[in-house]
Scaffold this motif. Structure first.
Motif, short mmCIF file in Angstrom:
data_model
loop_
_atom_site.label_atom_id
_atom_site.label_comp_id
_atom_site.label_asym_id
_atom_site.label_seq_id
_atom_site.Cartn_x
_atom_site.Cartn_y
_atom_site.Cartn_z
N ILE A 194 64.01 65.25 28.19
CA ILE A 194 64.73 63.68 28.16
C ILE A 194 63.97 63.15 29.31
CG2 ILE A 194 66.79 62.67 28.55
CD1 ILE A 194 68.23 65.37 27.54
N TYR A 195 63.50 61.98 29.10
CA TYR A 195 62.64 61.02 30.02
C TYR A 195 63.20 59.66 29.83
CZ TYR A 195 58.76 59.95 32.73
OH TYR A 195 57.62 59.74 33.78
N SER B 113 63.19 59.52 35.65
CA SER B 113 63.73 61.01 35.46
C SER B 113 63.53 61.61 34.45
CB SER B 113 65.48 60.86 35.65
OG SER B 113 65.87 60.30 34.32
N VAL B 114 63.34 62.90 34.42
CA VAL B 114 62.70 63.84 33.45
C VAL B 114 63.46 65.15 33.76
CG1 VAL B 114 60.99 64.71 34.58
CG2 VAL B 114 60.92 64.85 32.23
N ARG B 115 63.86 65.59 32.40
CA ARG B 115 64.66 67.04 32.58
C ARG B 115 64.26 67.81 31.29
NH1 ARG B 115 69.10 63.68 31.63
NH2 ARG B 115 70.43 64.33 30.01
N HIS B 116 64.32 69.08 31.42
CA HIS B 116 64.33 69.92 30.12
C HIS B 116 65.37 70.70 29.93
CE1 HIS B 116 60.12 69.11 30.86
NE2 HIS B 116 59.82 68.92 29.65
N PHE C 142 62.90 64.24 23.21
CA PHE C 142 61.95 64.82 22.69
C PHE C 142 62.39 66.08 22.27
CE2 PHE C 142 57.29 66.13 22.47
CZ PHE C 142 57.10 66.03 21.08
N VAL C 143 62.55 66.70 20.99
CA VAL C 143 62.96 67.85 20.66
C VAL C 143 61.75 68.90 20.45
CG1 VAL C 143 64.46 69.55 19.22
CG2 VAL C 143 65.04 67.13 19.89
N GLU C 144 61.31 69.66 21.14
CA GLU C 144 60.26 70.61 20.98
C GLU C 144 60.71 72.08 20.75
OE1 GLU C 144 57.47 68.79 24.34
OE2 GLU C 144 59.44 68.79 24.93
N GLY D 270 60.79 77.68 38.61
CA GLY D 270 60.23 76.21 38.29
C GLY D 270 59.21 76.35 37.15
N GLU D 271 59.11 77.39 36.25
CA GLU D 271 58.34 77.33 35.06
C GLU D 271 58.54 76.66 34.06
OE1 GLU D 271 55.96 80.67 32.37
OE2 GLU D 271 57.08 81.24 34.20
N PRO D 272 59.84 76.34 33.43
CA PRO D 272 60.17 75.62 32.55
C PRO D 272 59.87 73.94 33.01
CG PRO D 272 61.69 77.10 32.47
CD PRO D 272 60.91 77.09 33.95
#
Length: 334
Positions: A252-253, A220-223, A267-269, A192-194
């Motif tokens: 991505i939100y 929705s949100v995902r990394h 959002f590219v971080e 669950g960390e990321p």
């Protein structure tokens, strides 16, 4: 400026030092500077490159600085998350001092939960204001909101943005899964960390939706991890990131609204390579279709300049923890 503004700065990292220079060059009276980790005892004037000291040294005692009773506003450049911001902001607000912060999690009060309610209560009780600002203020909130005023009909709003984590210093980059193998990333994801990453762009997108008066019905949100194709050197980490290891994530939100309008931000971080630059691109689908692009975007400079330029509006704002979207139009401070 018609009257002298007395400011206290919390943080002397990459963002804090640039903010300090902007404050001094704008003629704002810096009455205190706080750092818990570095540069204590140094004069802030010489620290930011002035030829002569200004007589204000870096301290680790915010309490003592606030006790002097001459501060109008505290500028916080040290934290991205609300939990870290809370003790600093609450203490300043309790002393009747306004607070401006570049904390990304604090950007929209509507997503700030119990901490936000607590800070709002303290600010209102003491007749002062808390606002979070930065890149999100103009380029993720007010600019896209203004563009919609040139449209007859809107179906979708999309944003793609890239931020180079490396230029913002160790405090920010340490919050990201950088330098991991695919196996290490998968293990962290399973734990669950990321997914605990603060949805910086999502918070701003929530603010934009609220400013435009739309009602969210789904989110929705995902990394997604980003892997280095070649070795990339990170100055903030002080080492190279090997090929095949993570250099950051894409957030991505997405928001669906009762009005039938969809909003999406990618959002590219990441730690950028030597030829990559920060960028913000908005696309508005409907009638007419529009697009706005800010290429080679100087994110650090924009954040610090906006923080300083927002000071007069924050000092004139109603008491409470409020959104930058409710302030008057942002303009350069004279």
């Amino acid at each position: 400026m018609a009257a002298v503004i007395n400011a206290v700065l919390v943080g002397v990292g990459h963002m804090g030092r640039l903010t300090a220079r902007y404050l001094l060059e704008k003629g704002i009276n810096v009455v205190g500077v706080v750092s818990r980790t570095s540069s204590q005892g140094e004069d802030i004037g010489t620290l930011v490159g002035l030829k002569t000291p200004i007589g204000v040294t870096v301290s680790n005692d915010l309490e003592a600085i606030l006790a002097n009773g001459n501060a109008d506003i505290v500028l916080v450049t040290t934290s991205s998350d609300l939990k870290s911001l809370l003790p600093i902001a609450e203490r300043a607000l309790s002393c009747g001092v306004n607070v401006a912060t570049i904390s990304e999690e604090a950007f929209f009060p509507g997503t700030a939960g119990e901490i936000g309610k607590r800070l709002d209560e303290v600010a209102r009780a003491n007749g002062v204001t808390l606002v979070a600002t930065g890149v999100q203020d103009i380029f993720w909130l007010n600019l896209p909101a203004m563009v919609t005023g040139a449209m007859h009909r809107i179906e979708e709003i999309h944003c793609w943005s890239n931020v180079n984590l490396d230029i913002y210093g160790p405090a920010l980059i340490s919050q990201y899964p950088v330098g991991l193998t695919p196996e290490e990333y998968a293990r962290q994801e399973a734990e669950g960390e990321p997914r605990s990453l603060i949805p910086f762009s999502g918070i701003a997108l929530e603010g934009l939706t609220a400013k435009l008066g739309w009602t969210p019905t789904g989110r929705s949100v995902r990394h997604e991890p980003i892997y280095a194709e070649c070795a990339i050197t990170s100055e903030s980490l002080g080492r190279a990131i090997s090929p095949g290891h993570t250099v950051g994530v894409t957030e991505i939100y997405e928001i669906e609204t009762r009005e039938g309008i969809k909003l999406r931000m990618e959002f590219v971080e990441k730690v950028n390579g030597p030829e990559e630059t920060e960028k913000i691109a908005w696309t508005f689908k409907g009638e007419p279709e529009l697009g706005v692009v800010a290429d080679r975007f100087p994110g650090m400079e924009v954040t610090c300049a906006t923080l300083v330029n927002r000071i007069p509006a924050i000092l004139a704002a109603p008491a409470g923890y409020i959104s930058a979207g409710s302030l008057a139009e942002a303009v350069i401070m004279g």
